[in-house]
Design a protein around this motif. Sequence first.
Motif, PDB file in Angstrom:
ATOM      1  N   ALA A 307      98.883  78.938  -8.730  1.00 30.15           N
ATOM      2  CA  ALA A 307     100.145  79.065  -7.998  1.00 30.15           C
ATOM      3  C   ALA A 307     100.427  77.778  -7.232  1.00 30.15           C
ATOM      4  O   ALA A 307      99.501  77.083  -6.806  1.00 30.15           O
ATOM      5  N   LEU A 308     101.710  77.475  -7.057  1.00 33.10           N
ATOM      6  CA  LEU A 308     102.123  76.295  -6.294  1.00 33.10           C
ATOM      7  C   LEU A 308     102.759  76.735  -4.977  1.00 33.10           C
ATOM      8  O   LEU A 308     103.517  77.701  -4.930  1.00 33.10           O
ATOM      9  N   LYS A 309     102.447  75.982  -3.943  1.00 33.46           N
ATOM     10  CA  LYS A 309     102.979  76.284  -2.604  1.00 33.46           C
ATOM     11  C   LYS A 309     103.663  75.040  -2.052  1.00 33.46           C
ATOM     12  O   LYS A 309     103.067  73.973  -2.005  1.00 33.46           O
ATOM     13  N   ALA A 310     104.923  75.181  -1.648  1.00 27.16           N
ATOM     14  CA  ALA A 310     105.670  74.036  -1.129  1.00 27.16           C
ATOM     15  C   ALA A 310     105.398  73.840   0.350  1.00 27.16           C
ATOM     16  O   ALA A 310     105.498  74.782   1.134  1.00 27.16           O
ATOM     17  N   GLU A 311     105.053  72.602   0.703  1.00 25.76           N
ATOM     18  CA  GLU A 311     105.024  72.242   2.119  1.00 25.76           C
ATOM     19  C   GLU A 311     106.300  71.471   2.382  1.00 25.76           C
ATOM     20  O   GLU A 311     106.388  70.268   2.162  1.00 25.76           O
ATOM     21  N   ALA A 312     107.331  72.208   2.762  1.00 29.71           N
ATOM     22  CA  ALA A 312     108.639  71.621   3.008  1.00 29.71           C
ATOM     23  C   ALA A 312     109.042  72.006   4.423  1.00 29.71           C
ATOM     24  O   ALA A 312     109.428  73.149   4.670  1.00 29.71           O
ATOM     25  N   ILE A 313     108.909  71.047   5.327  1.00 29.44           N
ATOM     26  CA  ILE A 313     109.225  71.349   6.724  1.00 29.44           C
ATOM     27  C   ILE A 313     110.695  70.995   6.926  1.00 29.44           C
ATOM     28  O   ILE A 313     111.046  69.950   7.465  1.00 29.44           O
ATOM     29  N   VAL A 314     111.542  71.884   6.408  1.00 29.24           N
ATOM     30  CA  VAL A 314     112.985  71.632   6.390  1.00 29.24           C
ATOM     31  C   VAL A 314     113.720  72.851   6.950  1.00 29.24           C
ATOM     32  O   VAL A 314     113.156  73.952   6.989  1.00 29.24           O
ATOM     33  N   PRO A 315     114.963  72.669   7.395  1.00 28.75           N
ATOM     34  CA  PRO A 315     115.725  73.797   7.930  1.00 28.75           C
ATOM     35  C   PRO A 315     115.869  74.934   6.911  1.00 28.75           C
ATOM     36  O   PRO A 315     115.818  74.709   5.696  1.00 28.75           O
ATOM     37  N   ALA A 316     116.079  76.149   7.432  1.00 33.46           N
ATOM     38  CA  ALA A 316     116.126  77.358   6.604  1.00 33.46           C
ATOM     39  C   ALA A 316     117.064  77.208   5.414  1.00 33.46           C
ATOM     40  O   ALA A 316     116.757  77.674   4.312  1.00 33.46           O
ATOM     41  N   ALA A 317     118.190  76.553   5.602  1.00 29.34           N
ATOM     42  CA  ALA A 317     119.194  76.452   4.540  1.00 29.34           C
ATOM     43  C   ALA A 317     118.639  75.744   3.301  1.00 29.34           C
ATOM     44  O   ALA A 317     119.073  76.009   2.188  1.00 29.34           O
ATOM     45  N   GLN A 318     117.696  74.829   3.492  1.00 28.86           N
ATOM     46  CA  GLN A 318     117.128  74.098   2.353  1.00 28.86           C
ATOM     47  C   GLN A 318     115.831  74.701   1.825  1.00 28.86           C
ATOM     48  O   GLN A 318     115.326  74.307   0.783  1.00 28.86           O
ATOM     49  N   ASN A 338     106.879  79.400   5.647  1.00 22.20           N
ATOM     50  CA  ASN A 338     108.049  79.966   6.318  1.00 22.20           C
ATOM     51  C   ASN A 338     108.209  79.310   7.691  1.00 22.20           C
ATOM     52  O   ASN A 338     107.890  79.893   8.726  1.00 22.20           O
ATOM     53  N   THR A 339     108.728  78.082   7.678  1.00 19.04           N
ATOM     54  CA  THR A 339     108.889  77.329   8.930  1.00 19.04           C
ATOM     55  C   THR A 339     109.901  77.999   9.852  1.00 19.04           C
ATOM     56  O   THR A 339     109.842  77.852  11.067  1.00 19.04           O
ATOM     57  N   ASN A 340     110.831  78.723   9.250  1.00 15.91           N
ATOM     58  CA  ASN A 340     111.871  79.381  10.023  1.00 15.91           C
ATOM     59  C   ASN A 340     111.280  80.493  10.891  1.00 15.91           C
ATOM     60  O   ASN A 340     111.484  80.541  12.104  1.00 15.91           O
ATOM     61  N   LEU A 341     110.493  81.359  10.255  1.00 11.49           N
ATOM     62  CA  LEU A 341     109.822  82.435  10.998  1.00 11.49           C
ATOM     63  C   LEU A 341     108.938  81.843  12.094  1.00 11.49           C
ATOM     64  O   LEU A 341     108.963  82.276  13.248  1.00 11.49           O
ATOM     65  N   MET A 342     108.162  80.825  11.726  1.00  8.92           N
ATOM     66  CA  MET A 342     107.197  80.244  12.656  1.00  8.92           C
ATOM     67  C   MET A 342     107.878  79.684  13.912  1.00  8.92           C
ATOM     68  O   MET A 342     107.558  80.060  15.036  1.00  8.92           O
ATOM     69  N   THR A 343     108.850  78.794  13.705  1.00  9.47           N
ATOM     70  CA  THR A 343     109.478  78.167  14.880  1.00  9.47           C
ATOM     71  C   THR A 343     110.272  79.188  15.700  1.00  9.47           C
ATOM     72  O   THR A 343     110.261  79.129  16.933  1.00  9.47           O
ATOM     73  N   LEU A 344     110.937  80.128  15.025  1.00 12.03           N
ATOM     74  CA  LEU A 344     111.731  81.118  15.764  1.00 12.03           C
ATOM     75  C   LEU A 344     110.838  82.075  16.555  1.00 12.03           C
ATOM     76  O   LEU A 344     111.226  82.577  17.611  1.00 12.03           O
ATOM     77  N   GLN A 345     109.615  82.332  16.033  1.00 15.21           N
ATOM     78  CA  GLN A 345     108.677  83.145  16.815  1.00 15.21           C
ATOM     79  C   GLN A 345     108.325  82.445  18.130  1.00 15.21           C
ATOM     80  O   GLN A 345     108.259  83.067  19.182  1.00 15.21           O
ATOM     81  N   TRP A 346     108.083  81.139  18.034  1.00 14.95           N
ATOM     82  CA  TRP A 346     107.743  80.399  19.266  1.00 14.95           C
ATOM     83  C   TRP A 346     108.940  80.369  20.215  1.00 14.95           C
ATOM     84  O   TRP A 346     108.777  80.448  21.438  1.00 14.95           O
ATOM     85  N   ALA A 347     110.149  80.290  19.640  1.00 17.33           N
ATOM     86  CA  ALA A 347     111.347  80.312  20.491  1.00 17.33           C
ATOM     87  C   ALA A 347     111.459  81.664  21.198  1.00 17.33           C
ATOM     88  O   ALA A 347     111.758  81.740  22.395  1.00 17.33           O
ATOM     89  N   ALA A 348     111.185  82.747  20.458  1.00 13.47           N
ATOM     90  CA  ALA A 348     111.264  84.089  21.041  1.00 13.47           C
ATOM     91  C   ALA A 348     110.245  84.242  22.172  1.00 13.47           C
ATOM     92  O   ALA A 348     110.548  84.797  23.233  1.00 13.47           O
ATOM     93  N   ARG A 389     117.992  74.218  13.319  1.00 18.68           N
ATOM     94  CA  ARG A 389     119.316  73.588  13.309  1.00 18.68           C
ATOM     95  C   ARG A 389     120.421  74.602  13.074  1.00 18.68           C
ATOM     96  O   ARG A 389     121.579  74.278  13.236  1.00 18.68           O
ATOM     97  N   GLY A 390     120.064  75.798  12.638  1.00 17.29           N
ATOM     98  CA  GLY A 390     121.092  76.781  12.344  1.00 17.29           C
ATOM     99  C   GLY A 390     121.712  76.477  10.998  1.00 17.29           C
ATOM    100  O   GLY A 390     121.851  75.312  10.632  1.00 17.29           O
ATOM    101  N   GLY A 391     122.069  77.492  10.260  1.00 14.86           N
ATOM    102  CA  GLY A 391     122.660  77.288   8.939  1.00 14.86           C
ATOM    103  C   GLY A 391     124.160  77.140   9.057  1.00 14.86           C
ATOM    104  O   GLY A 391     124.699  77.198  10.161  1.00 14.86           O
ATOM    105  N   PRO A 392     124.827  76.969   7.940  1.00 13.58           N
ATOM    106  CA  PRO A 392     126.288  76.882   7.977  1.00 13.58           C
ATOM    107  C   PRO A 392     126.907  78.166   8.532  1.00 13.58           C
ATOM    108  O   PRO A 392     127.941  78.125   9.183  1.00 13.58           O
TER     109      PRO A 392
END
Length: 626
Positions: A307-318, A338-348, A389-392
Amino acid sequence: MADDEHGAASDAEFHARAARWHGDLNRALHALYGERADFAAWQAKALQIALEAHRARPAALRALDRAREADPAWFLAPDRIGYSCYVDRFAGTLEGVSARIGYLQELGVTYLHLLPFLKMRPGCNDGGFAVSSYRAVEPSLGDMHDLAALAQRLRAGGISLCADLLCNHTADDHEWALRAKAGDAHYRDYYLTFADEAQTKAFEAHLGQVFAVTAPGNFTFSPELQAWVWTTFYPYQWDLNFANPAVLLEMAAAMLNLANHGVEVFRLDSAPFLWKRLGGDCQNEPQAHAIIQALRALAAIAVPAVALKAEAIVPAAQLVDYLGIGPSAGKECHLAYNTNLMTLQWAALARGNAELLAEGLMAMPRPPPNTGWLSYVRCHDDIGWGVLRGGPEGKARDWEALRGFLSKFYAGETENSFASGAAFQVTNAQAVHGTSGSLASLCGLERALLAGDAGEMDLAVRRILLMAAVSFAFGGVALINMGDELGQLNDLTFAQGPRYDGDGRWLHRGAMDWGQAALRTALGSIPGRVFRGFQALARARATLPLGRAPDLVETGPASVLRMHHRQSGAHFLLLANFSPREVPVALPAGVWRDVLQDKDGLSGELPLEGYGARWLLRAGIVNKTG
Ligand code: OTU
């Protein structure tokens, strides 16, 4: 069966797979190299590399290939608990890791990500992320034989081995770089070199900076080449030139060779950066996706257990693009962080409010079939706030102010902060990049212990387990970062460490504290409480009806996250209170069972203590095996 018969049968298997993936491989290669006059020759060469790897594949791994083709979502089972560590920091050597398999099993681990262990550049090497050879293990950690032996022992113990594939760059002392420096034009074309500094300036005008403090700029002058070399990260990490098909095939061959040594999952490091385009920020380009899709197709043909796993530290939209979109849906990476879940958990956690987290998770597209997310709260890197950054479709919000607040909060610089982390790669007082710090230190345990405050210690432990309970409940693979399962603190001696090189991320990369680990069975101890908390989550998770992602995420009240998974009649509900105060929580209709506390018959309203988390199943509908 005679040997040649075996060979023939196995080649037939290969050709069947090649036929199945033919269209996908061609689409990817065509997008990259379709214009070349010699395209057909490269296409043939790619298949030849896959065939050679398939022929060299050990029988046990071929059996695994067949089993996984019949079970393509194997890595998404709810018992997929990951663990990530540096070999030296965890157990000295690869053989040492073998000796610790029992510890990992005790914790419930079924997926082990070993940070870079291949031969690395001597001296500064970004924690091994500057690879000198893809075909040799770093001698101080072992050799290729140890790697295969470890992978095999892990597999026998129900643990899949994950390794990094450093595809964006090599070390400046990799053989390819050395040959380029010696004047070999063939190898010079493996890298991105510019004789004229003005060309680099034209690119630079649109590029960001990853290590703005320790490695400013994206180009490094090489006296040997008499040219500027593209170096997105450190000056000794030379970006590869994927416009040259030879580079893609070298990388594919390196990957397949490691797969034949037993690596089951590849973490594609720095995946967004693989393709450069003048005038762009050189991240997430369509060709970067085509490169990954080509690697995926070759893996599916030659070593389908992988299996391949992407390390893409990019905004949710991408982000979801790395799991494949359009005709490539489900045919790029199997997993992505899931960088989105991770960072938003810390924000919460910092804000005591889960609304942004719920909103952000609901805005995420569902992963395609047979793909999923890797949830994590900490890893070996900083927490990169840039992805927030928030999506569109995201509501108008001051994301910059939020990022600034989080950076200050987790550096312990705001009034109500409990955290003792540090800002990472910040060039001036206004700039925000990321935060370093261990899970426990960011959750307040370091300060509480310093103050000797038992109440604060208790709150810190609850925050740690809250963060884990949320991350584990998402579905996909849940990853534990070494030491977090014991509440390990920041390593305050990090700047004296041999691998430091001025890089603040070593704050949370201290050696495994096996003394603390020995306390994991001591009931009253903090390591014991944290370890048993993680262990209970891992065990309970294995029985949960988790989908690839939750189907509803909401709040109620504002500090309480409510995450629902509804799977074949069963209903799982996570409740997580991000505020320090107890709040009453209304349960949805029906009678619920608390799977962590093993309590039945819950209904109506539930008092949820400060930083409390509950895993609830609707009683009566649960499958009997659960
Ligand atoms: C990755 O990181 C690795 O995880 C880092 O440990 C390496 O230093 C780096 O690549 C170079 O190999 O940009 O999207 O902000 O999150 O460097 C990939 C710091 C990356 C890291 C960032 C990241």
